[in-house]
Design a protein around this motif. Sequence first.
Motif, PDB file in Angstrom:
ATOM      1  N   MET A  10       0.815  -1.221   0.000  1.00 53.48           N
ATOM      2  CA  MET A  10       0.000   0.000   0.000  1.00 53.48           C
ATOM      3  C   MET A  10       0.847   1.269   0.000  1.00 53.48           C
ATOM      4  N   ALA A  11       1.820   1.358   0.922  1.00 54.78           N
ATOM      5  CA  ALA A  11       2.657   2.564   0.961  1.00 54.78           C
ATOM      6  C   ALA A  11       3.451   2.675  -0.341  1.00 54.78           C
ATOM      7  N   GLY A  12       3.888   1.532  -0.862  1.00 49.09           N
ATOM      8  CA  GLY A  12       4.606   1.525  -2.140  1.00 49.09           C
ATOM      9  C   GLY A  12       3.712   2.039  -3.262  1.00 49.09           C
ATOM     10  N   ARG A  54      12.517   0.519   6.184  1.00 50.78           N
ATOM     11  CA  ARG A  54      11.987  -0.853   6.045  1.00 50.78           C
ATOM     12  C   ARG A  54      13.123  -1.830   6.348  1.00 50.78           C
ATOM     13  N   PRO A  55      12.800  -2.889   7.117  1.00 48.20           N
ATOM     14  CA  PRO A  55      13.855  -3.819   7.547  1.00 48.20           C
ATOM     15  C   PRO A  55      14.600  -4.464   6.384  1.00 48.20           C
ATOM     16  N   SER A  56      13.905  -4.707   5.269  1.00 49.00           N
ATOM     17  CA  SER A  56      14.571  -5.391   4.139  1.00 49.00           C
ATOM     18  C   SER A  56      15.579  -4.491   3.444  1.00 49.00           C
ATOM     19  N   LYS A  86       1.931  -3.222   9.025  1.00 49.44           N
ATOM     20  CA  LYS A  86       0.686  -3.908   9.406  1.00 49.44           C
ATOM     21  C   LYS A  86       0.229  -3.435  10.792  1.00 49.44           C
ATOM     22  N   PRO A  87      -1.088  -3.308  10.999  1.00 52.57           N
ATOM     23  CA  PRO A  87      -1.586  -2.846  12.306  1.00 52.57           C
ATOM     24  C   PRO A  87      -1.057  -3.687  13.472  1.00 52.57           C
ATOM     25  N   GLN A  88      -0.844  -4.993  13.226  1.00 50.04           N
ATOM     26  CA  GLN A  88      -0.375  -5.890  14.297  1.00 50.04           C
ATOM     27  C   GLN A  88       1.030  -5.520  14.787  1.00 50.04           C
ATOM     28  N   LEU A 106      -2.887   2.499   8.666  1.00 51.31           N
ATOM     29  CA  LEU A 106      -3.163   1.213   9.319  1.00 51.31           C
ATOM     30  C   LEU A 106      -4.675   0.986   9.416  1.00 51.31           C
ATOM     31  N   ALA A 107      -5.157  -0.052   8.757  1.00 54.91           N
ATOM     32  CA  ALA A 107      -6.601  -0.293   8.731  1.00 54.91           C
ATOM     33  C   ALA A 107      -7.139  -0.483  10.145  1.00 54.91           C
ATOM     34  N   GLY A 108      -8.199   0.232  10.450  1.00 51.24           N
ATOM     35  CA  GLY A 108      -8.935   0.015  11.700  1.00 51.24           C
ATOM     36  C   GLY A 108      -8.352   0.665  12.951  1.00 51.24           C
ATOM     37  N   ALA A 153      -7.252   6.221   4.457  1.00 56.99           N
ATOM     38  CA  ALA A 153      -7.710   4.909   3.991  1.00 56.99           C
ATOM     39  C   ALA A 153      -7.660   4.919   2.464  1.00 56.99           C
ATOM     40  N   PRO A 154      -6.490   4.583   1.916  1.00 53.88           N
ATOM     41  CA  PRO A 154      -6.364   4.569   0.456  1.00 53.88           C
ATOM     42  C   PRO A 154      -6.687   3.190  -0.101  1.00 53.88           C
ATOM     43  N   ASN A 155      -6.841   3.093  -1.412  1.00 54.19           N
ATOM     44  CA  ASN A 155      -6.909   1.753  -1.999  1.00 54.19           C
ATOM     45  C   ASN A 155      -5.799   1.595  -3.046  1.00 54.19           C
TER      46      ASN A 155
HETATM   47  N1  LIG Z   1      -3.040  -3.540   0.887  1.00 59.79           N
HETATM   48  C1  LIG Z   1      -4.092  -2.719   0.812  1.00 59.79           C
HETATM   49  O1  LIG Z   1      -4.864  -2.692  -0.167  1.00 59.79           O
HETATM   50  C2  LIG Z   1      -4.357  -1.744   1.953  1.00 59.79           C
HETATM   51  C3  LIG Z   1      -5.413  -0.825   1.829  1.00 59.79           C
HETATM   52  C4  LIG Z   1      -5.598   0.112   2.865  1.00 59.79           C
HETATM   53  C5  LIG Z   1      -4.774   0.096   3.979  1.00 59.79           C
HETATM   54  N2  LIG Z   1      -3.777  -0.821   4.073  1.00 59.79           N
HETATM   55  C6  LIG Z   1      -2.916  -0.794   5.260  1.00 59.79           C
HETATM   56  O2  LIG Z   1      -1.589  -0.628   4.817  1.00 59.79           O
HETATM   57  C7  LIG Z   1      -0.716  -1.221   5.772  1.00 59.79           C
HETATM   58  C8  LIG Z   1       0.312  -2.076   5.048  1.00 59.79           C
HETATM   59  O3  LIG Z   1      -0.343  -3.101   4.335  1.00 59.79           O
HETATM   60  P1  LIG Z   1       0.384  -3.779   3.101  1.00 59.79           P
HETATM   61  O4  LIG Z   1      -0.642  -4.581   2.416  1.00 59.79           O
HETATM   62  O5  LIG Z   1       1.119  -2.730   2.323  1.00 59.79           O
HETATM   63  O6  LIG Z   1       1.446  -4.697   3.864  1.00 59.79           O
HETATM   64  P2  LIG Z   1       2.830  -5.296   3.366  1.00 59.79           P
HETATM   65  O7  LIG Z   1       2.900  -5.305   1.870  1.00 59.79           O
HETATM   66  O8  LIG Z   1       3.054  -6.563   4.093  1.00 59.79           O
HETATM   67  O9  LIG Z   1       3.912  -4.225   3.884  1.00 59.79           O
HETATM   68  C9  LIG Z   1       4.285  -4.148   5.219  1.00 59.79           C
HETATM   69  C10 LIG Z   1       5.503  -3.236   5.312  1.00 59.79           C
HETATM   70  O10 LIG Z   1       5.864  -3.117   6.685  1.00 59.79           O
HETATM   71  C11 LIG Z   1       7.273  -3.123   6.754  1.00 59.79           C
HETATM   72  N3  LIG Z   1       7.753  -3.448   8.077  1.00 59.79           N
HETATM   73  C12 LIG Z   1       7.722  -4.636   8.752  1.00 59.79           C
HETATM   74  N4  LIG Z   1       8.345  -4.500   9.950  1.00 59.79           N
HETATM   75  C13 LIG Z   1       8.771  -3.216  10.027  1.00 59.79           C
HETATM   76  C14 LIG Z   1       9.491  -2.476  11.000  1.00 59.79           C
HETATM   77  N5  LIG Z   1       9.882  -3.026  12.153  1.00 59.79           N
HETATM   78  N6  LIG Z   1       9.757  -1.185  10.746  1.00 59.79           N
HETATM   79  C15 LIG Z   1       9.355  -0.591   9.601  1.00 59.79           C
HETATM   80  N7  LIG Z   1       8.668  -1.235   8.630  1.00 59.79           N
HETATM   81  C16 LIG Z   1       8.388  -2.548   8.854  1.00 59.79           C
HETATM   82  C17 LIG Z   1       7.686  -4.131   5.693  1.00 59.79           C
HETATM   83  O11 LIG Z   1       9.054  -3.923   5.385  1.00 59.79           O
HETATM   84  P3  LIG Z   1       9.832  -4.697   4.198  1.00 59.79           P
HETATM   85  O12 LIG Z   1       9.259  -4.133   2.934  1.00 59.79           O
HETATM   86  O13 LIG Z   1      11.237  -4.342   4.405  1.00 59.79           O
HETATM   87  O14 LIG Z   1       9.521  -6.155   4.378  1.00 59.79           O
HETATM   88  C18 LIG Z   1       6.738  -3.751   4.567  1.00 59.79           C
HETATM   89  O15 LIG Z   1       7.278  -2.714   3.786  1.00 59.79           O
HETATM   90  C19 LIG Z   1      -1.564  -2.038   6.729  1.00 59.79           C
HETATM   91  O16 LIG Z   1      -1.624  -1.353   7.961  1.00 59.79           O
HETATM   92  C20 LIG Z   1      -2.929  -2.089   6.067  1.00 59.79           C
HETATM   93  O17 LIG Z   1      -3.954  -2.070   7.017  1.00 59.79           O
HETATM   94  C21 LIG Z   1      -3.546  -1.731   3.079  1.00 59.79           C
END
Ligand SMILES: NC(=O)c1ccc[n+]([C@@H]2O[C@H](COP(=O)([O-])OP(=O)(O)OC[C@H]3O[C@@H](n4cnc5c(N)ncnc54)[C@H](OP(=O)(O)O)[C@@H]3O)[C@@H](O)[C@H]2O)c1
Length: 289
Positions: A26-28, A48-50, A78-80, A103-105, A125-127
Motif C-alpha cells: 500500500m505505501a509503495g 523498512r527492515p529489508s 501492518k496494524p499488528q 493502518l486499517a482500523g 484509507a487509500p486503496n
Molecule cells: N493492501 C491494501 O490494499 C491496503 C489498503 C488500505 C490500507 N492498508 C494498510 O496498509 C498497511 C500495510 O499493508 P500492506 O498490504 O502494504 O502490507 P505489506 O505489503 O506486508 O507491507 C508491510 C511493510 O511493513 C514493513 N515493516 C515490517 N516491519 C517493520 C518495522 N519493524 N519497521 C518498519 N517497517 C516494517 C515491511 O518492510 P519490508 O518491505 O522491508 O519487508 C513492509 O514494507 C496495513 O496497515 C494495512 O492495514 C492496506
Amino acid sequence: MSKARIEGQDMLHIPSPTWFVGCGNMAGAILDGWRMGGLDLSPVTVIRPSGRAVEGTRVVTSVEQAGLSPRLMVLGFKPQRLAEIAPQLRAYAGAQTVVVSILAGVEIETMRGYFPEAQGIVRGAPNLPVAVRRGVTGLYGEPGDSGLKQQIGDLFVALGFAMWMADEQKLAALASVAGAGPAYVARFVAALAKAGVERGLSEDIASTLALETVLGTTWMAATGRETMDEVARRVASPNGTTEAGLAVLDRDHALDELVARTIDAAAHRGAELAEESRRASLAEAGRLS
Ligand SMILES: NC(=O)c1ccc[n+]([C@@H]2O[C@H](COP(=O)([O-])OP(=O)(O)OC[C@H]3O[C@@H](n4cnc5c(N)ncnc54)[C@H](OP(=O)(O)O)[C@@H]3O)[C@@H](O)[C@H]2O)c1
C-alpha cells in the motif's frame, strides 16, 4: 477538494523531510502514484527492515538511521506491528510532525496514545489503484495546521479521488467499500473469466475480455450520467439473454446479499483489529507509566 492549481502558485510538493515507515503493497502504491504524477520523491526517507530500494527515495533499515524528525510521518506497516514499532518512533514525532497512519482500523485515539507530542494525527484509507492515480482515499483527523491539511489533501487528490470524512465511522464505511473493493472486483473479473474458459475460450483471451468488460463498463458509467440500473437496463432487452442472466443475480437479492455478507465479514475483522490495537496500546501505556 479541487484538483486545479493556480499558475504562479507553488507546485504540489512532499513536505521535507517525509518518512515512510514500512513500504509494502500500500505505501509503495502511494509512492508509485506520486512518482507517476511527477512529484519529486527526494524528501522521502523509507524505513523498512529489508532495505529494498524504492526508486527516487532514500531507504534505511532502522529508525535511528533516518535522520531529522520528519514533517510528515507516514505509517505503512501492518496494524499488528504497531505496539512494537510505535515506541521506536515516538521521540521523532514531535510538535513539527504530522503522523499519517494508513493502518486499517486503528483509531485516532489509539494513535494519539502512541504519539502524544505529535502536531497532528491523520488517518488515511487509500486503496491500491492509487498506484496508477485512479485510487480512492478517505482522510480523517486533524493535522493541526490548515496549510498542511490542504497539502495532505492535495497529495491524495493527486492519486485519484480523495475526501475528508466527517468521523471515523464514515472512514470505516469508505474503507469497507473502497479500501477492500479492489480485491472484490478482482474476484468478480476472475469469475467472469473462468466462465469464459468454461465456454471454450483460452484463459488468456477470457481474462482480457473480462478485464476489458469491467474497465469499459465502469469507464462508461463514470464518464456518463447513467446509474448502474440504467446501464444494466440498456444491456438487457426484455425477455432476452442478459435478462435471463440478471434474473440469477437478482433472485432473492443473491448478489446484494453476497456482497453485504462479504463487507460485513471484513467490517467485523476491522472491529477486531481496532480492539486488538486499543488493548495493545493500553498495555504499552501501562508499561510506560
Ligand atoms: N493492501 C491494501 O490494499 C491496503 C489498503 C488500505 C490500507 N492498508 C494498510 O496498509 C498497511 C500495510 O499493508 P500492506 O498490504 O502494504 O502490507 P505489506 O505489503 O506486508 O507491507 C508491510 C511493510 O511493513 C514493513 N515493516 C515490517 N516491519 C517493520 C518495522 N519493524 N519497521 C518498519 N517497517 C516494517 C515491511 O518492510 P519490508 O518491505 O522491508 O519487508 C513492509 O514494507 C496495513 O496497515 C494495512 O492495514 C492496506
